[in-house]
Every structure is written in structure tokens, then in C-alpha cells.
Design a protein around this motif. Sequence first.
Motif, PDB file in Angstrom:
ATOM      1  N   ILE A 194       0.854  -1.127  -0.030  1.00  0.00           N
ATOM      2  CA  ILE A 194       0.045   0.074  -0.001  1.00  0.00           C
ATOM      3  C   ILE A 194       0.786   1.246   0.028  1.00  0.00           C
ATOM      4  CG2 ILE A 194      -1.679   1.379   1.274  1.00  0.00           C
ATOM      5  CD1 ILE A 194      -2.838  -1.454   2.444  1.00  0.00           C
ATOM      6  N   GLY A 195       1.829   1.395   0.889  1.00  0.00           N
ATOM      7  CA  GLY A 195       2.920   2.324   0.961  1.00  0.00           C
ATOM      8  C   GLY A 195       3.576   2.659  -0.639  1.00  0.00           C
ATOM      9  N   GLN A 196       3.908   1.636  -1.137  1.00  0.00           N
ATOM     10  CA  GLN A 196       4.499   1.656  -2.481  1.00  0.00           C
ATOM     11  C   GLN A 196       3.705   2.267  -3.417  1.00  0.00           C
ATOM     12  OE1 GLN A 196       5.760  -2.491  -3.603  1.00  0.00           O
ATOM     13  NE2 GLN A 196       7.895  -1.497  -3.487  1.00  0.00           N
ATOM     14  N   GLU A 197       2.430   1.802  -3.291  1.00  0.00           N
ATOM     15  CA  GLU A 197       1.353   2.508  -4.446  1.00  0.00           C
ATOM     16  C   GLU A 197       1.225   3.906  -4.136  1.00  0.00           C
ATOM     17  OE1 GLU A 197      -0.521   2.553  -7.874  1.00  0.00           O
ATOM     18  OE2 GLU A 197       0.403   0.728  -7.140  1.00  0.00           O
ATOM     19  N   ALA A 198       1.033   4.111  -2.996  1.00  0.00           N
ATOM     20  CA  ALA A 198       0.790   5.410  -2.431  1.00  0.00           C
ATOM     21  C   ALA A 198       2.091   6.463  -2.884  1.00  0.00           C
ATOM     22  CB  ALA A 198       0.413   5.628  -1.100  1.00  0.00           C
TER      23      ALA A 198
END
Length: 554
Positions: free
Chosen positions: A458-462
Amino acid sequence: MHELLTLKTIAETLNQSNELEPMLNTALAKLLELTGLTTGWIFIVDGAARHESAAEYGLPPALLYNDREPMACSRCWCLDRYKDGRLKNAVNILGCKRLEDAAELRWGDTNGITHHATVPLWSGERRIGLLNVAAPGKNRFSDGELALLQAVAFQIGGAIERMRLYAEEQRRADRFARLGEFSRALGAAASAVQAPRELADRATALIGEHFDWPVAAVFDRVGSDLVLRAVHAAGGSGSVAAGLRLPLKQAGWLEEAVRDRHYCAATPAEAAALADRGLPPLASAMAASIPAAGSGPASILLVGEFKAGDAHRADGEVLEALGEHIAAALESARHAENRRELARLEERNRLARDLHDSVSQMLFSLSMTAKGAESMLRVPDPEAARHAVNAVRDMQSLAQRALKEMRSLIMQLRPAGLEAGIVTALKDYGEKLELRVRTQVAGVRELPRAVEEALWRIGQEALNNVSKHAGTGEAEIALQLTLDQAVLRITDRGPGLAKPAPLTQQQSYGLLTMQERAESLGGTLSVTSGSGQGTAIEAAIPLPETGQQEVSDS
């Protein structure tokens, strides 16, 4: 009046206790006292024609020989008549075979007792056992005496049935309380296992932990055979290898459990025969089906005992419930595995699209630019040479962009650096995207692997969204760890959106993927944005209750 007094006294005695053995011994002593008899015993006979002495009073030394060995004999005239259905009412027995054998083998003094009256114990239509009474020198009972004994036998039979029903209800309450504990433990196990096949092993082990059945096994239906998938054996029986086959035609009672979706009890011979198929030697066994989803074949849950005993209805009902609980857990585990596989496929598809939309197009442009530069270098013209130099510079720029994009995709495929912490890894990833990242962490505790993986993705995509769409080079990563949840919040300093659409209406594949990752672990994902206020993506995922809190900033 004496008979009425006897019946009244026996009735009062039978209602003074909720424990079977003390109640029967007291009632038997009262009966002998009121009738002037000296000796008596009560046999309880189960459905398999096994008998046990439930009460005794005034036995002569001959019947007490070698720790009551004569009372354990399964062959005598009264028991033979009872088992073959010829004993309907109170009768005189011409002579007691137990006493005759004792006298012949010189086991001890019979105290002058040679005969006894025998009375079947009934409760409604159900046969329960036998009442035998005797006295020295008495070789015949009158019709009036037999009628009184018959009436007392009905009272005793009713009291035994009442006690059985009470004990059965107590057993049912205990079994269903254990079922609730088992179900909670199985639910926790289902969320922890990575493959449905592992859950069968865990389920049999949990049955051993929460119930007193020493053996529990799960069989899968494969064609016309049952294949042992998992087994738990306690009591020093040793480990049992799984994968053994049991033809259904050789175990009709198990086939009945599969066909009728109802628990079935094995006969002693059927239970013992299971030892030839990989299970420990059992004296009793019960089985129920584990229903399959759709039209698939049902599996079998089997439990067994090392000692013989009655098949209790409460045990059967709980066994059926266990089968249904295991079936639900297996189906949930299969769905979770399918969701993980779909997530992997979606991740591959997303990476394929990213490769096509970025790296593939850059490499195509690089190829075309290289071909153009080659053509220009073939022409001996200073102007063409100058254009060729510019083309080489464009190739260099394209190659660097493609390399950066490829490194970003590789980073998504292989989450290196998580051993330093999720926030540190995300900060390093953001800096590789040429973002200035500020971090904040509240709380210290170990994250489950599945939660850490989800927050990483999730952090990567954000951060990718910040790099590509936010129009800013700054981002903030905040992680809050509490006793019951982990909250990851990523905020950018971009212009934001005046009226962001709800997640359900978002067309962004990345946002939907982040939402699915959070919801697969029971969490939530929210997006907040305002004009001139930037955009914040927050993922909240529940955690098991453990850990302590501290606060640090960087």
C-alpha cells in the motif's frame, strides 16, 4: 399396606440422589430390609449386551471370590433369558448358576443361598437391566412377592433413565461449551495457515486439545476409497502416517455417515478393524461427514476411544457440528488462498501494464532513436553528425529513465529492506523515486508478516502516486501502532482535489488494489484531499492484542 409402604419408601429413596451408584445401593438395601431378604444385586445391560454390576448388597463370600470374579461372568440363566428376549416379567430362577459354579469350584460359603428371583428393569419400552434378590433357604417367590418386585423394578428403571437423561444433558452442555472454544481456536488457525491442507492437521490437533477423545482423524473421499489426510493420536499410541487408503465397501458404517450426513457409531469389530488401516487399535469409534462445497464429495471426521463405551447422542451431535465447523473453516481457507492467488495475478497484470506503459515504450523509443542515429552517421555531413550527437544524448536520457523505472518495478517485486522496518523501507523507496520523505512512528511492536507485506505494498502504491500525479517532490509517512491496529498514513504536499470521488467510484486501479489489500486483512482504506491541502491515504489494519507503545520522530 406393607406393599404400599415399600413402594413409597423406595420412591423416596430413588429421589434423594442424583448419583446413580449411591442411589441404587441405598434403594437396594431398603428393598431387602422391607421384604426380609438378605442378598441382592443389580446389573445394567447396555445395547451391546455387555453387563456391569451397578449395585450389590449382602453378597455371600462365594460371590466375592477373587475380587467378585463370579459377578463378572457373562453367562448365566437370567442374563441368557434377558438377552434373547424371553425375560419379560419377574420370575423365579430354579437355581443360580453363579452360586452353583462357586460351590462346585469351592470359591467360598454361599450362606445357604441357592435360588433367586430375577426382575427385568424397564423404562417405558426400553430395557435397562436386571434386579436379582435372594435369601438363605428361599427357593420360591409367591406371585404377590413377584408383583411387588415388578413394581419396584419399574421404579428403579425409571430412576435410572432419569439419571441417564440428566447425565446426557450435562454431557451435552459440556460438549457444546467445548465446541465454542474449539470453533474460536479453529477460526484463529484458519487465518494463520497458508494452505487448506494444513488446516486439517490443525483441526485434528485442536480436537485433541479441547475434547477427551484420544484419537481424531480426517479422511478425504477419493473415488470409492477414503484416504487418511490427518490424524491426532494421544495416550502413547505413537504417530500415524497419513495417506493410507480405506475402501468404503469395507467400512459400511463410514459410507452411511457420508451418505446420510448423520453421525454413525462403529461396532466393536468395525472399530478394531481400523487398526489395519493405519489408526491405533480402537475399542469404539464414531464418524460424521465434513460437508463439501457444491457437489464435491464429503470428507469424514472420525473420533475413537481406546476403551469400550456407549455411543452418546450428545457426542454424535457435537461430532456433526465439528464436521460443519471444519467444513466452513476449510472453505474459508480455500477462499483466502484464492484471494491470494488473484492478488498475485492482479499484481503481475499491473506490473505487465506498467512495463508496457513505461519501460517498453521507452525501449521502443530508444530503439527508434538508435536507428535514426545510425542513418545520420552514414551521411558524411556535419549537420547530420550534430543531429546524431543529439540523438545519442536522447538515447542516454531514455536509457536512464528506463533504468529508473525498471528499478522501481524490481523494488515492487522484491521488498528488500523490510528487516529495517516498514517505515525505513518506504522512506528508502520514496527517495529512489526522488521524493523528499519525512517519517513519523508512534508505537513499537512486531507486525505479522501478512500485515507488514500489505502495508509495504500500500505504501509503495501511494508513493508511486505521489511521484507521478501529486505534482510535488515531498511526502510524509506516518505509522501508528496500538494494541489493536496498525495505521499507515501517507500525505503529499500537492495541490489536492476540490471534491475527491469516493473510493467506490474511483477508476484508479492502484487505489482499488490498495483497498482490496487492506480489506483482505479486515482493515479499511480512506482517501482525504482538499484544494490546496494535498492528499492523504490512510490504511488501518487490525492486529492481535500485544506489544507496548513508544513515540519517535525522524
